[in-house]
Each structure stands twice: as C-alpha cells, then as structure tokens.
Enzyme design. Structure first.
Site, PDB file in Angstrom:
ATOM      1  N   GLU A  48       0.798  -1.222   0.000  1.00 30.21           N
ATOM      2  CA  GLU A  48       0.000   0.000   0.000  1.00 30.21           C
ATOM      3  C   GLU A  48       0.839   1.285   0.000  1.00 30.21           C
ATOM      4  OE1 GLU A  48      -2.984  -0.060   3.053  1.00 30.21           O
ATOM      5  OE2 GLU A  48      -3.910  -1.890   2.304  1.00 30.21           O
ATOM      6  N   GLU A  60      -5.218  -8.713   1.150  1.00 29.30           N
ATOM      7  CA  GLU A  60      -5.806  -8.398   2.456  1.00 29.30           C
ATOM      8  C   GLU A  60      -7.293  -8.183   2.275  1.00 29.30           C
ATOM      9  OE1 GLU A  60      -4.284  -5.021   4.682  1.00 29.30           O
ATOM     10  OE2 GLU A  60      -2.217  -5.623   4.268  1.00 29.30           O
TER      11      GLU A  60
END
Ligand code: FCB
Length: 491
Positions: free
Chosen positions: A177, A383
């Site tokens: 991220e 995720e």
C-alpha cells in the site's frame, strides 16, 4: 437475487474454488513482532511515531505487540492447524539492516530464515513483503521517501534479502500500500513519519514507485526465477450522482491520486496527464527523472489488491472547504493532495468497528475493473477482513470461544464476491484474510481487532475465533462453508 419459484428447501450448490487456489492469512512485522529493541533491531519511523505523545490511540506502541518474535513457532502451529497454503508476512527492514544501509544484522536475518524454513516444512508458502511501512529511522532522518536515495537503499536491501533468503520465499512483494506510505505518511500525517507536506507526499509516490521497479530488478538479478509482486489498496470510487458530470470529474480526480498514480507507472510506464495537471500547483514533478518510468515498469507475476470498503464522492461547489464524512474538513493536511473541491460522503451501512462500510460487491467491481484494464496480470486479494469488538466466552466444555459471527459473514460475503469476479473472467489466484491474529492497528493502537485469532495482550494467549474455525474449513475443502459451520474441528 433470484425471485423464481425455486422451492425454499432447495439449496444452491455451495461455491467451490479450484484446488490450486491459494488460501492464506496476512500480517505485518511492526504489527505483530514486538521485540522492538531486541536482537539488534534498529528503530523505525513507527517506533518514533508511536512513542510521540498524541500520535496513537492510548499511546499504544508496537514495543511488545503480539510478541510474535518470541512466539513465532506457536504462530506457525496455528497456521498449520488452519491448513492455509500460504502466509503473507513482512520483513522488518530495521531488524535485518538497522540503519537502512550498510551491514546486515545476522540475528535479524536468522530470525526470518528460521521462520521461512519452518513455514516451508509445514507446507505453507511464504509471501514476503519487503516494506510494510517500517522505514529505518536513519533513512527518514535523511529525508525519508521524499528523498530519492531511499529508493536506491530499498533496492539494495531487496538485493541483499534475495541473496540471504533465496528460494525460501515463494512470492516477493516489494511494497504494501504505497498509497498509505505516501499520502498518510507525508500528506495527512496520520501515519509515520507524520509529515504534512503536500509536495513531499507526491515525491514519495514517485520514489515508492521507483523503489518497487529497482527492487524487482535487484531481486531478479540474484534470483532470475523469482516471482515478484506489489500490493496496492486500490479504491472503489463511486459518484454521489451517477448522472452528474461534475461528480464524474470528482471520481476522476480521486481515481488519479488513489489508483492511477500507481497503476499507470507500474503497468503502463507513465504518469497520467490529468494527475500531473491536477497537482501542477503543488509540484512540477521534476523529481521524475529521465529513464525512471522504464525502471518502474517491470513485469509482475501477481498484482496484490487489498480491499475493505468503498468510497463515495461528490463535487463540492460551496464556499470554503467541504466537511468530510469523518467530520474533518479538507485542510492542507489532507491525503488528497491538491484537491479541495471533492466531498467524501458517508456511505450506507453496515459498518465495521473502523467505521468502514461493508460492501462486498465493491470487491467484485474492483477485480473486474482491474482485470479489464490489465487482462494479462494475475491478481490476488492480499488483504481483506474486518474489525469488530470481540468478546471471549467459555463454553460448556470449558473451551474459550469468540463468537464473531459478523466477521464470519464479512469473510464469507467477500469470498463469494471474489468468486463472482472469477466467474466473470477475473484471473484471481489467491485470498489472504487480514489478519491471522489481532495486532497493532497503526494509529488505532490495539483498539481494533482484525484477527481471526484473538490475542489477549496482557498474557499473549491466542484463542481461535469462530472465523478461524470457519476459515480452516474453507482452506481444507475449497468450498465456501455456511456461516454456521464454526464448531471447532480440532480437539
Ligand atoms: C491495511 C494495512 C494493514 C492493516 C489493514 C487493516 O491498510 O495494510 O496493515 O492495518 O489495513
């Protein structure tokens, strides 16, 4: 939903996944390891940030976390009992190279070697993220991700890790991220290092992209057959009014910063012109040097996607700055660099404990959208999960239980949504539940529990939640269990 005359007693065949579909769970070093000052580890920006008063909820830090550094063998046992085929973990850069440059710390390297070997022995494939936000503090002191040299240091660290860990690693993921690292770390300042400098945030975007491209090449120079990937938290952005051109433009702006600032350089070898135009009053992007885009664009074996919820925006045309869904105003300390005329609206519920809206269909939409745009890139959901306020109870047989039915439903609905995307043609090869266990949720400290295994922080005791029992059934069978299938299968 079908409204046909199917008798109420008939049940549709449960959804099944192919045997080579990978089921995994995920964690990150700073969130679980603890042992912050042991084994030769150096300080990271998250040590500094969490120890700064007022930065994290209740002043929580990752000093001890889940004590995974000492309990790793027990945690591998849990993974083996869950029956997952893969485990996504991250390496703490300051544990293996305390200053971010220079010599490695043999004790830190040995820790990961042991962990990876044990995972392999238990038949669990390690997906290793090299950077899940814990930058060595010394590199931040030299400018952090706003400084180009950090990208070069990262590539060298990646090269060294490829040499030290080699074939033990199934999948090398460069960054987790980068959106958060850049915009939350240097834009809004709600993540370490807590800087609120719009131009630095955009420089960080570029240097993170560059770090990825250089690291992929560095890894492949040592391990020519290595599998490499990056994980992005792509945003599903919906317009408040689908018929409004102004709202469509608000979506475009946020999509440029959130998604295309990463996807375009990584996969198309360019920065989107509209992104450069929208942010021209913040920076001239001269930190992008000749040749950088070619370095960044490297073939990816997998694109990792983290998904939790969706975003709804509207063009703001009132006076001043818009009030945002979270009660804040868009101020200069916003993650949305250069954008002042977009309003973020509160979505309809239900919500998780984070206040994030639950919308499984967003995952289907996102996977299909990426698959349409980049049909040759295999995908994995690296995720997905939910925080809820869990409670430990003791059942009549004296077993500790956590009845987290909302998390079971969340996981089930999202795996179903992933299946729907596969049905429609998206090449999605794996799913990783966030998280293996409750852990340090960054600025929220220990107040948000995402684990499928409960952690009692004072004692470190691990307790399987119903969602873990449910997930073990899914991993064992590849067939989506009913929400009620949560009875322990292990004695
Ligand atoms: C993601 C992070 C992960 C965790 C989840 C809830 O943004 O990658 O570490 O905090 O959110």
């Amino acid at each position: 939903m079908s409204t046909t005359t199917t008798p109420a007693t008939a049940t549709a065949a449960p959804r099944t996944f192919p045997t080579d579909f990978l089921w995994g769970t995920a964690t990150a070093a700073y969130q679980i390891e603890g042992a912050a000052r042991e084994g030769g580890r150096g300080p990271s920006i998250w040590d500094t940030y969490s120890h700064t008063p007022g930065r994290t909820q209740d002043g929580d830090t990752g000093d001890v976390a889940c004590d995974h550094y000492h309990r790793w063998a027990e945690d591998v046992d849990h993974l083996a009992r869950l029956g997952v085929g893969a485990y996504r973990l991250s390496i703490s850069w300051p544990r293996v190279q305390p200053g971010g440059r220079g010599p490695l710390n043999p004790e830190g390297v040995a820790f990961y070697r042991r962990l990876l070997d044990t995972l392999r022995e238990r038949g669990i494939r390690p997906f290793v993220t090299l950077y899940h936000w814990d930058l060595p503090q010394e590199l931040e002191d030299a400018g952090g991700w706003a400084n180009r040299d950090t990208a070069l240091a990262f590539a060298e660290y990646a090269r060294l890790m490829a040499g030290e860990l080699g074939e033990r690693v199934e999948m090398w993921t460069t960054l987790n991220e980068p959106w958060c690292s850049a915009y939350l770390g240097y834009g809004s300042g709600v993540h370490a290092p807590g800087r609120t400098e719009p131009e630095a945030a955009l420089a960080a975007v570029h240097h993170l992209n560059l770090a990825h491209g250089l690291a992929v090449q560095a890894i492949r120079s040592v391990l020519p057959g290595a599998q490499t990937s990056i994980t992005l938290n792509l945003h599903v952005i919906r317009p408040a009014d689908p018929a409004s051109e102004a709202d469509a433009d608000a979506v475009r702006k946020i999509d440029a910063l959130a998604n295309r600032a990463f996807l375009s350089p990584l996969l198309d070898g360019e920065y989107p012109q509209d992104l450069l135009d929208d942010t021209a009053h913040v920076t001239d992007w001269s930190f992008v040097r000749d040749g950088d885009l070619a370095e960044i664009r490297q073939p990816l074996d997998v694109l990792g996607i983290n998904y939790y919820s969706t975003t709804k925006v509207r063009k703001f045309s009132g006076e001043g700055r818009p009030e945002q869904a979270d009660g804040h105003k868009t101020t200069d300390a916003s993650p949305w660099i250069g954008v002042t005329d977009v309003e973020f609206l509160r979505q309809p519920g239900p919500y998780t404990e984070m206040g994030w809206n639950i919308e499984p269909a967003g995952l289907t939409d996102l996977l299909l959208d990426v698959a349409r745009r980049y049909p040759d890139v295999p995908l994995a959901v690296t995720e997905n999960g939910a925080a809820f306020a869990d409670e430990v109870t003791v059942d009549t047989a004296g077993r500790r239980r956590v009845h987290d039915e909302r998390r079971v439903r969340y996981l089930r609905d999202h795996v179903e949504a992933l299946g729907a995307a596969r049905d429609a043609g998206a090449d999605v090869r794996g799913y990783f539940a966030w998280s293996l266990m409750d852990n340090f949720e960054w600025s929220y400290g220990y107040s948000k529990r995402f684990g499928i295994i409960h952690v009692d922080y004072p004692t470190g005791e691990r307790t399987w939640k119903d969602s873990a029992h449910w997930y073990a059934r899914l991993a064992a069978t590849g067939t989506l269990p009913e929400e009620s299938e949560v009875e322990p299968v292990h004695a």
